[in-house]
Design a protein around this motif. Structure first.
Motif, PDB file in Angstrom:
ATOM      1  N   ALA A  89       0.850  -1.184   0.000  1.00  0.00           N
ATOM      2  CA  ALA A  89       0.000   0.000   0.000  1.00  0.00           C
ATOM      3  C   ALA A  89       0.892   1.241   0.000  1.00  0.00           C
ATOM      4  CB  ALA A  89      -0.897  -0.010   1.241  1.00  0.00           C
ATOM      5  N   PRO A  90       0.361   2.399  -0.356  1.00  0.00           N
ATOM      6  CA  PRO A  90       1.170   3.624  -0.347  1.00  0.00           C
ATOM      7  C   PRO A  90       1.792   3.938   1.008  1.00  0.00           C
ATOM      8  CG  PRO A  90      -0.823   3.976  -1.609  1.00  0.00           C
ATOM      9  CD  PRO A  90      -0.967   2.637  -0.968  1.00  0.00           C
ATOM     10  N   ARG A 139       1.224   5.937  -7.175  1.00  0.00           N
ATOM     11  CA  ARG A 139       0.997   7.093  -8.053  1.00  0.00           C
ATOM     12  C   ARG A 139      -0.442   7.601  -7.924  1.00  0.00           C
ATOM     13  NH1 ARG A 139       4.674   8.516 -11.885  1.00  0.00           N
ATOM     14  NH2 ARG A 139       6.415   7.097 -12.329  1.00  0.00           N
ATOM     15  N   LYS A 140      -1.381   6.689  -7.826  1.00  0.00           N
ATOM     16  CA  LYS A 140      -2.775   7.104  -7.721  1.00  0.00           C
ATOM     17  C   LYS A 140      -3.028   7.845  -6.411  1.00  0.00           C
ATOM     18  CE  LYS A 140      -6.792   7.291  -9.569  1.00  0.00           C
ATOM     19  NZ  LYS A 140      -7.000   7.866 -10.901  1.00  0.00           N
ATOM     20  N   CYS A 141      -2.464   7.335  -5.326  1.00  0.00           N
ATOM     21  CA  CYS A 141      -2.634   7.973  -4.022  1.00  0.00           C
ATOM     22  C   CYS A 141      -2.029   9.368  -4.001  1.00  0.00           C
ATOM     23  CB  CYS A 141      -2.009   7.100  -2.937  1.00  0.00           C
ATOM     24  SG  CYS A 141      -2.063   7.804  -1.286  1.00  0.00           S
ATOM     25  N   HIS A 142      -0.898   9.530  -4.685  1.00  0.00           N
ATOM     26  CA  HIS A 142      -0.178  10.805  -4.654  1.00  0.00           C
ATOM     27  C   HIS A 142      -0.301  11.567  -5.979  1.00  0.00           C
ATOM     28  CE1 HIS A 142       1.647  10.101  -0.736  1.00  0.00           C
ATOM     29  NE2 HIS A 142       1.942   8.868  -1.107  1.00  0.00           N
ATOM     30  N   GLN A 143      -1.454  11.428  -6.633  1.00  0.00           N
ATOM     31  CA  GLN A 143      -1.625  12.083  -7.933  1.00  0.00           C
ATOM     32  C   GLN A 143      -1.605  13.609  -7.818  1.00  0.00           C
ATOM     33  OE1 GLN A 143      -5.469  11.267  -9.645  1.00  0.00           O
ATOM     34  NE2 GLN A 143      -6.486  11.208  -7.664  1.00  0.00           N
ATOM     35  N   ASN A 144      -1.865  14.148  -6.637  1.00  0.00           N
ATOM     36  CA  ASN A 144      -1.833  15.602  -6.464  1.00  0.00           C
ATOM     37  C   ASN A 144      -0.555  16.078  -5.784  1.00  0.00           C
ATOM     38  OD1 ASN A 144      -4.399  15.996  -7.602  1.00  0.00           O
ATOM     39  ND2 ASN A 144      -5.386  15.421  -5.679  1.00  0.00           N
ATOM     40  N   SER A 145       0.455  15.199  -5.726  1.00  0.00           N
ATOM     41  CA  SER A 145       1.731  15.541  -5.095  1.00  0.00           C
ATOM     42  C   SER A 145       2.831  15.608  -6.148  1.00  0.00           C
ATOM     43  CB  SER A 145       2.098  14.476  -4.039  1.00  0.00           C
ATOM     44  OG  SER A 145       1.063  14.294  -3.103  1.00  0.00           O
ATOM     45  N   CYS A 146       3.973  16.143  -5.757  1.00  0.00           N
ATOM     46  CA  CYS A 146       5.151  16.102  -6.615  1.00  0.00           C
ATOM     47  C   CYS A 146       5.753  14.694  -6.516  1.00  0.00           C
ATOM     48  CB  CYS A 146       6.184  17.132  -6.173  1.00  0.00           C
ATOM     49  SG  CYS A 146       5.595  18.838  -6.209  1.00  0.00           S
ATOM     50  N   ILE A 147       6.138  14.140  -7.637  1.00  0.00           N
ATOM     51  CA  ILE A 147       6.720  12.794  -7.670  1.00  0.00           C
ATOM     52  C   ILE A 147       8.172  12.905  -8.138  1.00  0.00           C
ATOM     53  CG2 ILE A 147       6.635  10.505  -8.707  1.00  0.00           C
ATOM     54  CD1 ILE A 147       4.390  10.931  -6.801  1.00  0.00           C
ATOM     55  N   VAL A 148       9.071  12.328  -7.344  1.00  0.00           N
ATOM     56  CA  VAL A 148      10.492  12.295  -7.698  1.00  0.00           C
ATOM     57  C   VAL A 148      10.854  10.849  -8.004  1.00  0.00           C
ATOM     58  CG1 VAL A 148      12.844  12.801  -6.959  1.00  0.00           C
ATOM     59  CG2 VAL A 148      10.948  14.248  -6.167  1.00  0.00           C
ATOM     60  N   LEU A 157      10.075   5.646  -6.200  1.00  0.00           N
ATOM     61  CA  LEU A 157       9.411   6.944  -6.265  1.00  0.00           C
ATOM     62  C   LEU A 157       9.294   7.563  -4.879  1.00  0.00           C
ATOM     63  CD1 LEU A 157       6.390   5.990  -8.570  1.00  0.00           C
ATOM     64  CD2 LEU A 157       8.606   6.893  -9.284  1.00  0.00           C
ATOM     65  N   VAL A 158       9.412   8.884  -4.831  1.00  0.00           N
ATOM     66  CA  VAL A 158       9.219   9.650  -3.602  1.00  0.00           C
ATOM     67  C   VAL A 158       8.157  10.695  -3.880  1.00  0.00           C
ATOM     68  CG1 VAL A 158      10.282  11.229  -1.956  1.00  0.00           C
ATOM     69  CG2 VAL A 158      11.585   9.290  -2.825  1.00  0.00           C
ATOM     70  N   ALA A 159       7.223  10.860  -2.954  1.00  0.00           N
ATOM     71  CA  ALA A 159       6.188  11.885  -3.082  1.00  0.00           C
ATOM     72  C   ALA A 159       6.468  13.007  -2.086  1.00  0.00           C
ATOM     73  CB  ALA A 159       4.811  11.291  -2.835  1.00  0.00           C
ATOM     74  N   GLY A 184       5.724  10.419   1.260  1.00  0.00           N
ATOM     75  CA  GLY A 184       5.734   8.965   1.143  1.00  0.00           C
ATOM     76  C   GLY A 184       6.802   8.505   0.173  1.00  0.00           C
ATOM     77  N   ALA A 185       7.026   7.200   0.135  1.00  0.00           N
ATOM     78  CA  ALA A 185       8.017   6.627  -0.771  1.00  0.00           C
ATOM     79  C   ALA A 185       7.669   5.165  -0.997  1.00  0.00           C
ATOM     80  CB  ALA A 185       9.425   6.754  -0.192  1.00  0.00           C
ATOM     81  N   THR A 186       8.014   4.660  -2.174  1.00  0.00           N
ATOM     82  CA  THR A 186       7.833   3.236  -2.451  1.00  0.00           C
ATOM     83  C   THR A 186       8.950   2.446  -1.777  1.00  0.00           C
ATOM     84  OG1 THR A 186       9.118   3.354  -4.486  1.00  0.00           O
ATOM     85  CG2 THR A 186       6.747   3.751  -4.664  1.00  0.00           C
ATOM     86  N   GLN A 187       8.745   1.139  -1.661  1.00  0.00           N
ATOM     87  CA  GLN A 187       9.763   0.295  -1.039  1.00  0.00           C
ATOM     88  C   GLN A 187      11.081   0.347  -1.800  1.00  0.00           C
ATOM     89  OE1 GLN A 187       9.191  -1.543   1.981  1.00  0.00           O
ATOM     90  NE2 GLN A 187       7.525  -0.037   1.886  1.00  0.00           N
ATOM     91  N   ASP A 188      11.006   0.456  -3.133  1.00  0.00           N
ATOM     92  CA  ASP A 188      12.229   0.498  -3.941  1.00  0.00           C
ATOM     93  C   ASP A 188      13.010   1.789  -3.727  1.00  0.00           C
ATOM     94  OD1 ASP A 188      11.982  -1.850  -6.230  1.00  0.00           O
ATOM     95  OD2 ASP A 188      10.047  -1.152  -5.507  1.00  0.00           O
ATOM     96  N   ALA A 189      12.355   2.824  -3.186  1.00  0.00           N
ATOM     97  CA  ALA A 189      13.038   4.106  -2.995  1.00  0.00           C
ATOM     98  C   ALA A 189      13.779   4.191  -1.668  1.00  0.00           C
ATOM     99  CB  ALA A 189      12.023   5.245  -3.084  1.00  0.00           C
ATOM    100  N   LEU A 190      13.508   3.275  -0.727  1.00  0.00           N
ATOM    101  CA  LEU A 190      14.079   3.397   0.616  1.00  0.00           C
ATOM    102  C   LEU A 190      15.602   3.351   0.603  1.00  0.00           C
ATOM    103  CD1 LEU A 190      11.584   1.247   2.739  1.00  0.00           C
ATOM    104  CD2 LEU A 190      11.597   3.724   2.322  1.00  0.00           C
TER     105      LEU A 190
END
Length: 615
Positions: A122-123, A164-173, A189-191, A200-206
């Motif tokens: 989950a996000p 991406r759907k959860c953070h569609q109104n955020s900046c995505i790095v 990805l980092v939001a 927030g961040a995905t597991q791959d971004a940690l």
């Protein structure tokens, strides 16, 4: 230890599916692709919730169906506490992809299986589901490696889509170790909000962030991690830039800013997020959304709802592009077959030589160069669910007899098979052709026509619908999410849409709106935003307009007022400019010193048609 696999009730499954609606929707296209892979490998494909209960299971071959009967099926419980070490349960506990093969299962009744599972996050970083690929235990390590790769990639893609759907109104790095990586395909990805505060961040971004858990990011900003402010990355949006991590390693970031985002809305409110999720879950598939507010379409819906769970074939009639497939899918989703497969076949898009094997499948060894294990046909693949036969009027006459046999005997015989396979399928057919005429011409079987015409539904062309404005706004919201509610349509555009003939129907409308929303970012859509070909084509030939060729010859009445005389001169000037520029609206408007929108308004005002438009 020996213990049979527990199963939950059908009511439990329905409740869990309702809770997992978002992940089920987002994973739909991915799991459909995996089903083809699983079918070719005689594997079962399972999707469980965070407790290990399988909410969706697919077993599309005889071998995989045998495994489903042994426990690899919808409703089975795979938590470690219930069944011991296993793919799904161990994946949930370890939060990482795992493969449990043969005797590695704690439960000896499972030693005949090899199960590969990967977590869907989950996000917020919690495990919300597990994707599992299970088959008979084999010693082939390459097969296990392939399963690990495909399941891990699929789970990552679903997790990323949810983020991406959860953070569609955020900046995505987007983060990558490679300078030439494609940012939109990255899973790291980092939001952030527009100040650079981490959301927030995905597991791959940690690993890029130098933390082990998302909880360690609380209150941090981009500048705290990489000694660079988000504002310094904004001008580089859509272009990567090299940064150095806390460990000295280099990586590359690409920043994507949210569309139409203002400073005052840097962090989406709870209500905004709730609305976004609501829009996300309300894809235009249910019958109410398909019908809109058009009275004739509402009557169609009332009829279909009376027949939802009746064993009556449906025949949908309508022009190309009116949404027959969408209507059929909505019927399926509201029926008691909604959790079973929905399989669509376009009879006009598949060559006649392949349509038989596509529909009926074939047994192993039937064709030289065919799949070694044979192929499951679309009819068998839709067993228990709905089979949608689009453009059935184009089906070859020799195949029509085979289809009639399937409908009457409820069994399908794959090509080269010695015995038929029982099937339970709801048939929905559709065509834009006049089937009675084809019957009279001997190109469509009369008995099949009356068999598929259990109930007939005529879907209105777009030009005859009274809810075009509503459909336009719905397309905008479907394409733009919550931001779509802020976009407005100018009255003159609504007028043009209402009078335009829409030969491509809803499909054309959706493509037009996608083009406008992709090319323009203004909050109000005006005539200037419309594609040239839409403006240049005729609206309604019954509107009594006068052909351009006769315009110049018309004379004003003797008692014409000064206003009428000026209008006549203006009309002639416009006709001259259009003639000289060969009806290039942009060039003609420039010659006249007016905008394209103004020129279009005057063309409609003076009812001017180009020479190649029919009266």
């Amino acid at each position: 230890m020996r213990r049979s696999v527990e199963r939950v009730t059908d009511q439990n499954i329905r409740e869990l599916r309702s809770q997992m609606e978002e992940v089920l929707f987002e994973s739909g296209s991915i799991t459909e692709h995996l089903r083809h892979v699983a079918r070719d490998a005689d594997y079962c494909l399972l999707l469980s919730d965070a407790t290990g209960i399988v909410v969706q299971g697919y077993a599309d071959t005889s071998a995989s169906r045998e495994m489903a009967e042994e426990g690899l099926a919808t409703g089975s419980r795979w938590s470690e506490s219930a069944i011991g070490t296993n793919g799904i349960g161990t994946c949930i506990v370890s939060r990482r992809p795992v493969t449990v093969a043969g005797h590695a299962h704690y439960n000896h009744t499972l030693k005949g299986f090899t199960c590969t599972a990967a977590p869907i996050f989950a996000p917020d970083g919690s495990v919300m589901a597990v994707l599992d690929f299970s088959g008979r235990s084999v010693a082939n390590s390459s097969e296990c490696s392939f399963a690990q790769h495909i399941v891990r990639q699929a789970a990552q893609s679903i997790s990323t889509a949810l983020f991406r759907k959860c953070h569609q109104n955020s900046c995505i790095v987007a983060l990558s170790r490679e300078p030439e990586a494609m940012p939109l395909a990255l899973n790291a990805l980092v939001a952030t909000d527009e100040t650079g505060r981490l959301l927030g961040a995905t597991q791959d971004a940690l690993s890029f962030l130098g933390v082990a858990e998302l909880a360690d990011l609380g209150g941090l900003h981009i500048q705290d991690l990489w000694r660079i402010a988000l504002d310094e990355l904004k001008p580089l949006s859509s272009h990567n830039v090299r940064l150095s991590g806390t460990d000295g390693s280099n990586f590359y970031v690409t920043t994507f800013l949210p569309k139409k985002k203002t400073r005052s809305s840097s962090a989406p409110s709870g209500k905004a997020q709730q609305k976004a999720r609501s829009n996300f879950k309300s894809e235009p598939l249910e019958l109410d959304r398909v019908a809109g507010s058009d009275p004739k379409m509402r009557r169609n819906v009332e009829l279909c709802r009376k027949l939802l769970d009746r064993d009556i074939p449906l025949l949908l009639l309508g022009e190309t592009g009116v949404g027959k497939d969408t209507f059929a899918r909505a019927i399926h989703l509201e029926s008691n077959r909604s959790q079973k497969p929905y399989v669509a076949v376009n009879c006009a898009a598949i060559p006649d030589t392949l349509l038989a094997s596509e529909l009926f499948g074939y047994a192993p060894g039937t064709f030289t160069g065919g799949l070694k294990a044979g192929r499951v046909g679309k009819i068998a693949a839709s067993n228990g669910g709905t089979l949608f036969l689009d453009e059935i009027g184009d089906m070859p006459i020799d195949l029509q007899a085979h289809l009639l046999r399937v409908l009457e005997e409820r069994e399908v015989s794959p090509l080269g098979a010695s015995a038929p396979i029982p099937v339970d399928v709801r048939i929905i057919s559709a065509t834009h052709r006049e089937l009675p005429q084809l019957v009279e011409a001997g190109r469509f079987r009369r008995d099949l026509y009356y068999r598929i015409k259990g109930a007939q539904v005529n879907i209105s062309p777009l030009r005859e619908r009274s809810d075009i404005a509503e459909l336009v706004q719905r397309v905008i919201e479907d394409e733009q999410g919550a931001e779509g509610a802020e976009i407005r349509i100018a009255p003159e555009v609504h007028d043009l849409f209402a009078s335009y003939r829409w030969p491509g129907n809803i499909r054309e409308l959706r493509n037009v709106m996608r083009w406008i929303l992709s090319v323009h970012s203004d909050p109000v859509i005006t005539l200037d935003h419309l594609p040239e070909e839409l403006l240049a084509r005729p609206e309604n030939p019954q509107r009594g307009r006068v052909h351009l060729a006769s315009d110049a010859a018309s004379e004003p009445p003797a008692d014409a007022t000064l206003e009428h005389a000026c209008e006549r001169i203006e009309r002639e000037k416009i006709i001259d400019a259009l003639t000289v520029t060969k009806w290039c609206i942009t060039a003609a408007a420039a010659d006249l010193g007016i905008s394209r929108a103004t020129l279009h308004r005057k063309i409609r005002k003076y009812e001017i048609l180009s020479p190649n438009q029919k009266v």
